[in-house]
Design a protein around this motif. Structure first.
Motif, mmCIF file in Angstrom:
data_model
loop_
_atom_site.group_PDB
_atom_site.id
_atom_site.type_symbol
_atom_site.label_atom_id
_atom_site.label_comp_id
_atom_site.label_asym_id
_atom_site.label_seq_id
_atom_site.Cartn_x
_atom_site.Cartn_y
_atom_site.Cartn_z
ATOM 1 N N GLU A 333 23.193 40.770 34.111
ATOM 2 C CA GLU A 333 23.641 39.491 34.666
ATOM 3 C C GLU A 333 24.919 39.671 35.486
ATOM 4 O OE1 GLU A 333 25.390 35.162 33.152
ATOM 5 O OE2 GLU A 333 24.814 36.716 31.692
ATOM 6 N N ARG A 334 25.838 40.474 34.980
ATOM 7 C CA ARG A 334 27.109 40.674 35.674
ATOM 8 C C ARG A 334 26.928 41.540 36.920
ATOM 9 N NH1 ARG A 334 31.392 40.777 30.554
ATOM 10 N NH2 ARG A 334 30.590 38.817 29.679
ATOM 11 N N ARG A 335 26.039 42.535 36.836
ATOM 12 C CA ARG A 335 25.718 43.312 38.041
ATOM 13 C C ARG A 335 25.171 42.412 39.130
ATOM 14 N NH1 ARG A 335 20.747 46.226 39.031
ATOM 15 N NH2 ARG A 335 19.882 44.260 38.195
ATOM 16 N N ASP A 336 24.238 41.531 38.759
ATOM 17 C CA ASP A 336 23.650 40.621 39.746
ATOM 18 C C ASP A 336 24.705 39.711 40.360
ATOM 19 O OD1 ASP A 336 21.201 41.736 39.179
ATOM 20 O OD2 ASP A 336 20.497 40.079 37.926
ATOM 21 N N ALA A 337 25.626 39.226 39.525
ATOM 22 C CA ALA A 337 26.693 38.366 40.052
ATOM 23 C C ALA A 337 27.547 39.117 41.066
ATOM 24 C CB ALA A 337 27.564 37.856 38.902
ATOM 25 N N MET A 338 27.836 40.385 40.790
ATOM 26 C CA MET A 338 28.657 41.147 41.729
ATOM 27 C C MET A 338 27.918 41.424 43.025
ATOM 28 S SD MET A 338 30.803 44.664 41.209
ATOM 29 C CE MET A 338 32.204 43.742 40.532
ATOM 30 N N PRO A 408 33.319 37.991 32.825
ATOM 31 C CA PRO A 408 32.104 37.180 32.908
ATOM 32 C C PRO A 408 31.708 36.946 34.360
ATOM 33 C CG PRO A 408 33.984 35.836 32.266
ATOM 34 C CD PRO A 408 34.454 37.255 32.248
ATOM 35 N N ALA A 409 30.472 36.509 34.550
ATOM 36 C CA ALA A 409 29.907 36.412 35.895
ATOM 37 C C ALA A 409 30.747 35.542 36.826
ATOM 38 C CB ALA A 409 28.474 35.885 35.820
ATOM 39 N N GLU A 410 31.243 34.406 36.312
ATOM 40 C CA GLU A 410 32.011 33.520 37.200
ATOM 41 C C GLU A 410 33.328 34.157 37.628
ATOM 42 O OE1 GLU A 410 32.687 32.154 32.881
ATOM 43 O OE2 GLU A 410 31.012 32.854 34.143
ATOM 44 N N ARG A 411 33.926 34.949 36.752
ATOM 45 C CA ARG A 411 35.161 35.664 37.127
ATOM 46 C C ARG A 411 34.863 36.759 38.140
ATOM 47 N NH1 ARG A 411 40.407 34.509 36.405
ATOM 48 N NH2 ARG A 411 40.999 36.491 35.459
ATOM 49 N N ILE A 412 33.727 37.420 37.995
ATOM 50 C CA ILE A 412 33.344 38.443 38.967
ATOM 51 C C ILE A 412 33.205 37.817 40.349
ATOM 52 C CG2 ILE A 412 31.455 39.959 39.674
ATOM 53 C CD1 ILE A 412 31.012 40.535 36.668
ATOM 54 N N ARG A 413 32.523 36.680 40.421
ATOM 55 C CA ARG A 413 32.349 36.021 41.731
ATOM 56 C C ARG A 413 33.694 35.627 42.330
ATOM 57 N NH1 ARG A 413 28.207 33.440 38.585
ATOM 58 N NH2 ARG A 413 26.139 34.273 39.156
ATOM 59 N N GLU A 414 34.589 35.104 41.502
ATOM 60 C CA GLU A 414 35.912 34.733 41.998
ATOM 61 C C GLU A 414 36.696 35.964 42.417
ATOM 62 O OE1 GLU A 414 39.376 32.709 43.075
ATOM 63 O OE2 GLU A 414 37.259 32.120 42.935
ATOM 64 N N GLY A 415 36.573 37.049 41.652
ATOM 65 C CA GLY A 415 37.273 38.276 42.018
ATOM 66 C C GLY A 415 36.812 38.822 43.356
ATOM 67 N N VAL A 416 35.511 38.823 43.578
ATOM 68 C CA VAL A 416 34.986 39.313 44.856
ATOM 69 C C VAL A 416 35.439 38.392 45.996
ATOM 70 C CG1 VAL A 416 32.885 39.754 46.193
ATOM 71 C CG2 VAL A 416 33.039 40.508 43.805
ATOM 72 N N ARG A 417 35.458 37.076 45.749
ATOM 73 C CA ARG A 417 35.936 36.152 46.786
ATOM 74 C C ARG A 417 37.386 36.457 47.150
ATOM 75 N NH1 ARG A 417 38.962 32.107 47.700
ATOM 76 N NH2 ARG A 417 39.768 32.080 45.557
ATOM 77 N N ARG A 418 38.224 36.698 46.137
ATOM 78 C CA ARG A 418 39.621 37.041 46.411
ATOM 79 C C ARG A 418 39.724 38.373 47.153
ATOM 80 N NH1 ARG A 418 42.479 35.659 40.526
ATOM 81 N NH2 ARG A 418 41.839 33.458 40.432
#
Length: 453
Positions: A333-338, A408-418
């Motif tokens: 799930e986390r790989r997919d989010a990244m 978690p997935a939502e933090r990964i998405r926010e991290g990539v956005r940053r």
């Protein structure tokens, strides 16, 4: 009557006199034992980026750097019961010194843990170690003399590079791609190095869900690499902590399963259970195994008895493979989010598509330098590991290792956005003032430390 006193050397100065002598040659020498150190300590240099990661660990920063398993997913109540039962029922044994080779009850279970990879072994073939990191050190200790060559993938696991460097070996990189190590480049390097009179001691490889590149060595290439090893009588050091953490089906057969005589296989419970126990293992040909045991005994006497008995109890009383499946789904799930976030926010970069493990390897657009960009990324509240840490020759300036195992997935998405915002700012600066010229890297200076390796 005055007494003659011979002049003292800078190394003889006391801490107080050194402080008082600031500005003199003696005062500038902060380490009075500097001249007494062994030559091999020259490579033990503090990382230039460690101070940044002290900041990166703050809660407001999204860290895509650490290679830490997500331990909250473990059955911590069950593990607590196992530990309490172990102390109350077997404490006098579990807290005592143990065997230098490792406890037989655990070695018997490691045989079963390796069976999904096709490895057929006897408990006597196994040496239990303090994590697979110690196994790397032991293999290096018994094989490497100063000036020897280790072949390793480009990029390669930073912890292994540090070990090889500590034994004063020369690391020569062999390129990899989306299917793993390139066999033709491996053979070319072997032929060239031996023509130059170099002693190539072994090939170091992480064949499954590679750290840091996230790729997996294909079955066809496994056969080709082993054929090369047989032709050139080359030992292979197979470092394999991620094999059971694949997202798509059963693991590929281990190199060790295909050629036991040319492969020393390293495993670990750090990724599939918990790194705090510090329990790994090596499976080696008989003569090599004997030397590994002797080297381990000279270093630590014996691996942790309590950790071994605790893991043995966990393996025998809990559905440990079911727990591995929990980890697989969580990391998938986390790989997919990244990968989704990278496709959305960083279309000018390129990256690998892992089918297991913890990591994505990203290449930044032309004109950017990952290490130079890191302080601004941390200011932008996101962290990663610059790619130069994973090369022995100073390469990797445009590369970045991103880890998806812990947030978690939502933090990964926010991290990539940053991260994307930082990359865009860097591109804007490069277009205005010209691209950054990467500094020449030096091995060891970018070693990020155990919590990030």
């Amino acid at each position: 009557m005055s007494q003659h006193r011979p002049p003292s050397s800078p190394g003889d100065a006391s801490p107080a006199s050194a402080a008082a002598g600031a500005g003199t040659g003696a005062g500038r020498r902060l380490d009075r034992w500097r001249s007494a150190y062994a030559e091999r300590t020259a490579s033990m240099t503090a990382s230039e980026i460690r101070a940044l990661f002290a900041v990166a660990n703050r809660p407001e920063v999204v860290s895509l750097a650490g290679g830490m398993p997500y331990l909250p997913a473990l059955p911590l109540d069950a593990i607590a019961e196992i530990s309490a039962r172990l102390i109350s029922q077997k404490g006098a044994v579990a807290l005592q010194y143990g065997s230098g080779q490792g406890e037989e009850v655990l070695r018997e279970q490691i045989v079963e843990v390796m069976r999904p990879q096709g490895i057929e072994a006897h408990p006597d073939d196994i040496v239990v170690t303090t994590g697979s990191q110690q196994a790397l050190d032991l293999v290096s200790r018994i094989f490497l003399d100063p000036g020897d060559v280790v072949l390793a993938e480009a990029p390669s696991y930073v912890g292994a590079l540090g070990v090889f460097r500590s034994y004063q070996a020369q690391v020569v990189h062999v390129p990899l791609d989306h299917d793993g190590l390139q066999p033709a480049a491996l053979e070319e390097a072997l032929v060239r190095l031996r023509a130059e009179g170099k002693r190539v001691k072994f090939l170091y490889t992480v064949p499954n869900h590679h750290n840091p590149a996230g790729v997996t060595l294909s079955l066809e290439r496994r056969r080709e690499v082993l054929a090369i090893a047989r032709r050139h009588e080359l030992l292979i050091l197979e470092d394999d902590p991620y094999a059971l953490l694949g997202f798509d089906g059963d693991p590929l057969p281990a190199l060790r399963s295909m050629d036991p005589e040319h492969v020393v296989h390293l495993g670990s419970f750090s990724k599939t259970f918990a790194p705090g126990y510090r329990v790994g293992w090596a499976v080696a040909p008989h003569a090599v195994r004997e030397k590994l045991v002797l080297a381990s005994e000279s270093a630590i006497l014996c691996p942790t008895s309590f950790g071994q008995f605790a893991i043995a109890e966990y393996l025998s009383s809990y559905d440990w493979m079911g727990q591995v499946k929990v980890f697989r789904e969580l990391y998938r799930e986390r790989r997919d989010a990244m990968l989704d976030a990278l496709a959305t926010h960083l279309p000018r970069a390129t990256w690998t598509h892992p089918v297991g493990g913890f990591y994505v390897w990203m290449t930044l657009p032309d004109g950017l330098d990952a290490k130079a960009m890191l302080p601004r990324a941390v200011t932008g509240r996101v962290a990663y590991v610059p790619g130069g840490a994973f090369y022995a020759d100073g390469s990797g300036s445009r590369s970045v290792r991103l880890s998806y195992c812990f947030p978690p997935a939502e933090r990964i998405r926010e991290g990539v956005r940053r991260l994307a915002a930082v990359v865009q700012d860097e591109l804007d600066v490069a277009e205005t003032f010209g691209p950054v010229t990467p500094r020449a890297g030096r091995a060891g200076h970018d070693n990020p430390g155990p919590e990030l390796a």
